[in-house]
Design an enzyme around this catalytic site. Structure first.
Site: not given
Length: 590
Positions: A178, A239, A420
């Site tokens: 990520d 994220h 996600s």
């Protein structure tokens, strides 16, 4: 790596027993889901107290006395399947642990206990009770923000049930590919050293090109127009920190929220930076995370059993990405990927459309398909991703984050939505499964257990998004018993077999091995006379209340169809609800 539920001996002495009659303590009797055990105290000076042969004769006689009282399912068993009671061991206090050979409900267990106690040499019989950890963590956000997606409500993934069953992810490594992670106080304790795989300094934000140790998130902020004409300004997303927290946020520390596999470890791999990340870097990261060698990079000392990727692009799976996934899967890593947030068929998105991955769709607070979630036959399973509930924490996935708008500044927690956020739910649950499995599960076995244990959607989705909503408690229980031997009659694709005559209540179990790439498994029973019920399961014994397919029509003609069956062994149990004979059975693979 395996964490087993604690089985603690609880001996509860009854009141003073009358002469020649043992007392029976039913205070801890329960439907255990496993073959029950009991604690027997034999009277002082009796041969059963000191002689194994005498003790076994007494138990065999008790089983004979109890069987007629237990209903047709037990009473009609014959041969090696017949109910037995076996001596297990002596306790430190001079009692003996004994175990039934069959799962029993409460009334059947009580009948067996009374039969054991009717031996005049028995002083008392009690249940060897199953004890459980008090598993609800003390992290404050769990009850206020996370319980909707971790709990047992309409949209919950039943993570709390898995915790209550003793699963914590201990010993399992998950690699999160990520944006990297920040030094968050509620996450760092579960981090191992990762790697920054971004080769281009304009994407990484570092001074020079090249890959470096660490996997730390330096920020992925962008200026207006930086990522192409008309592209907007964007703050850093943090994220990877959010995704990692859902998987393994430090738990039971009275801080923030809880991670699903809170005793697992995270290896962060940074592949996304300013304007995104290159496919070539991501593909190398997949191989490295699974323990494969990449030139110019030190080998990963912590090969991952689970790789979590909440990323994607609007194109079909390319050959290089598929090859990298194949290498990781061959090394034993289960690759879990997001379906994408474009409300489109996942077939045109990568890596969601790749083979040998578990592609995850997203559901909301009520268990409905989130309106943004990609869909289609390429989605294997869904998980809570949130759909937003205005003015409420419900409908958002809450996890670790950072206050910085460009570079990392300070810790915080935020609610986000997306596939996600659904993906790390499944990744964390896979870590829970691996932590309790008797031996490491292959990626294909993980997929089969996840999809076969998924719970039905409480709201029928308007587009296909997999087998159901992931059920952590059910998946963990199936993983815990995976591989236990089941006596089954083998079936050969397309060839009919004669079913033996069955009296009412008797059953026969069939097994068939399904290779990779099959689109349908169909089981049929037909002909003869009687009334049957049929139940199917993946790698575990089917039950009326635990199966992935059933057929209970009148008569002998039963049909079970399983679409897109993952590779593995499937069992079909056929039970006679009225005497049956002359029946044929057949399995077909397509």
């Amino acid at each position: 790596m395996t964490l087993r539920r604690s089985l603690l001996t609880l001996a509860i002495l009854g009141a003073c027993a009358p002469a020649f009659a043992g007392t029976v303590d039913l205070s801890s009797i329960q439907d255990m889901g496993v073959s029950p055990r009991f604690i027997v105290k034999y009277r002082a000076g009796t041969p059963e107290r000191t002689q194994a042969a005498a003790r076994q004769r007494s138990l065999a006689a008790a089983a004979d006395r109890a069987r007629p009282q237990m209903g047709a399912r037990i009473a009609n068993l014959r041969g090696s399947a017949m109910l037995r009671v076996d001596s297990v061991r002596a306790t430190a206090t001079g009692r003996h642990v004994v175990r039934a050979s069959q799962k029993l409900d409460r009334s059947q267990a009580e009948a067996l206990m009374r039969a054991i106690a009717s031996d005049p040499n028995v002083e008392s019989v009690s249940v060897d009770a199953l004890m459980h950890p008090t598993a609800m963590p003390n992290d404050p956000m769990l009850a206020t923000h996370q319980i909707w997606h971790y709990g047992t409500g309409a949209g919950g993934a039943r993570v709390t049930n898995a915790w209550n069953a003793g699963a914590t992810g201990a010993g399992v490594v998950v690699s999160v590919i990520d944006t990297g992670v920040t030094h968050h106080a509620d996450l760092e304790g579960n981090l191992l050293e990762g790697y920054d795989f971004i080769t281009d300094h304009e994407v990484s934000g570092r001074a020079t090109d090249g890959r470096v140790k660490g996997g730390w998130d330096l920020g992925d902020y962008t200026a207006a127009g930086e990522c192409g004409a008309g592209s907007p300004k964007g703050d850093s997303s943090w994220h990877g920190t959010h995704v990692s927290g859902t998987i393994a946020e430090v738990t039971n520390n009275s801080l923030g929220g809880a991670g699903i596999a809170y005793n697992a470890k995270i290896v962060p791999v940074r592949v996304l930076g300013h304007c995104g990340g290159y496919t070539s870097d991501i593909n190398d990261a997949i191989v490295w995370a699974a323990g494969g060698h990449i030139d110019g990079v030190e080998d990963n000392p912590y090969p991952a059993e689970v790789i979590s990727m909440s990323l994607g692009g609007n194109h079909a799976c390319d050959a290089d990405t598929q090859r990298s996934i194949d290498i990781a899967v061959a090394r034993g890593a289960t690759v879990v990927v997001a379906a994408g947030n474009d409300n489109e068929d996942v077939a045109t998105h990568s890596p969601g459309s790749c083979a040998r991955v578990i592609t995850v769709g997203a559901t909301g607070y009520s268990g409905q398909r989130a309106g943004y979630s990609n869909y289609g036959s390429g989605v294997e399973i869904s998980a809570p991703g949130g759909a937003g509930v205005e003015g409420s924490p419900n409908g958002y996935i809450w996890s670790t984050h950072n206050t910085g708008t460009t570079v990392p500044v300070g810790d915080r927690y935020v609610g986000m939505t997306g596939t996600s956020m659904a993906t790390p739910h499944v990744s964390g649950i896979v870590a829970l499964m691996q932590s309790v499995a008797p031996q490491p599960l292959t990626p294909a076995q993980v997929e089969g257990l996840l999809t076969s244990s998924a719970r039905p959607f409480p709201v029928k989705p308007d587009r296909p998004i997999g087998a159901g909503i992931v059920d952590a408690g059910a998946a963990v229980e199936r993983a815990r018993t995976f591989g236990q031997p089941i006596q089954a009659v083998p079936l050969t694709d397309g060839i009919a077999s004669s079913m033996p005559p069955l009296a009412a209540g008797q059953s026969v179990i069939y097994g068939i091995d399904v290779p990779d790439g099959k689109t349908r498994l169909e089981f049929t029973s037909y002909g003869g006379r009687g009334t049957l019920a049929a139940y199917a399961n993946y790698e575990t014994e089917p039950m009326a209340g635990a199966n992935i397919g059933s057929s209970v029509r009148p008569g002998t003609n039963q049909v079970i169809t399983i679409a897109s069956p993952p590779k593995g062994r499937y069992y079909i149990k056929v039970t006679a609800t009225a005497d049956a004979a002359g029946v044929l059975v057949r399995a077909r693979l397509y």
